[in-house]
Write an enzyme that holds these catalytic residues in place. Structure first.
Site, PDB file in Angstrom:
ATOM      1  N   ARG A   1       0.857  -1.185   0.000  1.00  0.00           N
ATOM      2  CA  ARG A   1       0.000   0.000   0.000  1.00  0.00           C
ATOM      3  C   ARG A   1       0.896   1.238   0.000  1.00  0.00           C
ATOM      4  NH1 ARG A   1      -2.002  -3.522   4.042  1.00  0.00           N
ATOM      5  NH2 ARG A   1      -4.109  -4.317   3.615  1.00  0.00           N
TER       6      ARG A   1
ATOM      7  N   LYS B   1      -2.124  -2.841   7.906  1.00  0.00           N
ATOM      8  CA  LYS B   1      -3.331  -2.485   8.656  1.00  0.00           C
ATOM      9  C   LYS B   1      -3.408  -3.297   9.942  1.00  0.00           C
ATOM     10  CE  LYS B   1      -6.378  -0.776   5.020  1.00  0.00           C
ATOM     11  NZ  LYS B   1      -7.675  -0.938   4.354  1.00  0.00           N
TER      12      LYS B   1
ATOM     13  N   HIS C   1      -2.826   2.617  -5.729  1.00  0.00           N
ATOM     14  CA  HIS C   1      -3.481   1.328  -5.485  1.00  0.00           C
ATOM     15  C   HIS C   1      -3.605   0.506  -6.768  1.00  0.00           C
ATOM     16  CE1 HIS C   1      -4.823  -0.074  -1.622  1.00  0.00           C
ATOM     17  NE2 HIS C   1      -5.823  -0.720  -2.154  1.00  0.00           N
TER      18      HIS C   1
ATOM     19  N   ARG D   1      -0.920  -1.928  -6.949  1.00  0.00           N
ATOM     20  CA  ARG D   1      -1.206  -3.042  -6.029  1.00  0.00           C
ATOM     21  C   ARG D   1      -2.189  -4.018  -6.678  1.00  0.00           C
ATOM     22  NH1 ARG D   1      -1.442  -4.443  -0.422  1.00  0.00           N
ATOM     23  NH2 ARG D   1      -3.527  -4.898   0.360  1.00  0.00           N
TER      24      ARG D   1
ATOM     25  N   HIS E   1      -4.275  -9.160   3.524  1.00  0.00           N
ATOM     26  CA  HIS E   1      -5.714  -9.153   3.746  1.00  0.00           C
ATOM     27  C   HIS E   1      -6.074 -10.063   4.918  1.00  0.00           C
ATOM     28  CE1 HIS E   1      -6.638  -7.950  -0.700  1.00  0.00           C
ATOM     29  NE2 HIS E   1      -6.363  -6.916   0.062  1.00  0.00           N
TER      30      HIS E   1
ATOM     31  N   TYR F   1      -9.804 -10.418  -7.045  1.00  0.00           N
ATOM     32  CA  TYR F   1      -8.787 -10.565  -8.083  1.00  0.00           C
ATOM     33  C   TYR F   1      -9.024 -11.791  -8.952  1.00  0.00           C
ATOM     34  CZ  TYR F   1      -6.569  -6.852  -5.536  1.00  0.00           C
ATOM     35  OH  TYR F   1      -6.337  -5.645  -4.928  1.00  0.00           O
TER      36      TYR F   1
END
Length: 286
Positions: free
Chosen positions: A137, A161, A232, A235, A258, A267
């Protein structure tokens, strides 16, 4: 906000987005002469309807609801309010939006755009190579520190995150450009200063997210790419391209950081769309 940072361990960017949602809600309450202690379910629904009427997207409405839900959970937990108006508020279904993805040719063109004969161009080439090689990110890119690099082992470590650390492999090409940047460009940008951060701006300070966005916008224009491209997008392109080349979905989930594999599954839709495009181009009766 202290509760979100310390007790929930959320990132500064996530906390800032919650703050923005709550400030918007507070303005609405002031307009309606309401206090957050007296808010009812109908008041929340009226607020959300106003947000929709002013053109807010489905994703924004979902985020607003999430922020208010967490806010009122906190208020009830600390016994500041006794009634939680969010208990009967349903979250709308998230619209399936397939992100923009660059082709491998477009990525190649973009990577070759920065002028590597200049210190800033060398830095930008290294940034683009690392973003595409790792799927990091933009917030993770700007917070990379020198001691996060383990180039002899071919890996980078990052904090994503939820303050979760992950180890990501990085390819030889990206390593080459990183080493070039570290040897030839970063010392010029540093200008006798000291900084733990990997990527620096012209003044030798930590590069910002806004700086990367601004530079990328120029590079996309120079590359002649007409798609809507953000940090992004690289990414998304990283994830889509490695899936198309046979990577396992669980591996992609791990690389992207994730928490839930359902986030990664978007994806697979992108890969199927690409498969359909290739079929339509290649099959004589398509």
């Amino acid at each position: 906000m202290h509760y979100l940072k310390v007790e929930r361990g959320l990132s500064a960017n996530t906390v800032a987005s919650y703050r923005n949602d709550l400030q918007t809600f507070a303005l609405y309450l002031a307009e309606q002469n309401l206090s957050y202690q007296s808010v009812t379910k109908d008041d929340v629904l009226a607020y959300l309807q106003k947000e929709m009427d002013t053109g807010k997207t489905n994703a924004t409405i979902i985020h607003r609801i999430t922020s208010l839900r967490k806010f009122y959970q906190y208020l009830v937990q600390d016994q500041i309010v006794t009634q939680n108006p969010m208990l009967l508020i349903d979250t709308p279904k998230k619209q399936q939006h397939l992100p923009e993805v660059l082709t491998t040719k477009e990525v190649e063109t973009l990577l070759n755009t920065p002028n590597t004969g200049q210190a800033l161009g060398m830095r930008d080439r290294a940034i683009l190579e690392v973003m595409y090689a790792t799927g990091l990110r933009v917030s993770e890119i700007v917070n990379l520190k020198l001691n996060d690099l383990h180039l002899s082992l071919g890996i980078i470590q990052t904090i994503g995150k939820g303050q979760k650390e992950r180890i990501i492999p990085i390819g030889d090409v990206a390593i080459h450009w990183l080493e070039q940047y570290l040897q030839l460009s970063r010392p010029k940008l540093l200008k006798n200063k000291r900084s733990p951060y990997l990527f620096l701006n012209f003044h030798g300070n930590q590069l910002t997210r806004q700086g990367i966005w601004k530079n990328l916008k120029k590079q996309v224009q120079q590359a002649g790419i007409t798609k809507e491209v953000s940090p992004h997008t690289l990414r998304h392109s990283f994830a889509t391209h490695i899936l198309e080349n046979g990577a396992d979905l669980r591996i992609v989930q791990e690389l992207l950081g994730h928490a839930d594999i359902s986030t990664t599954q978007i994806y697979t839709h992108l890969s199927k769309r690409r498969l359909a495009e290739i079929y339509n181009q290649a099959h004589p009766r398509a």
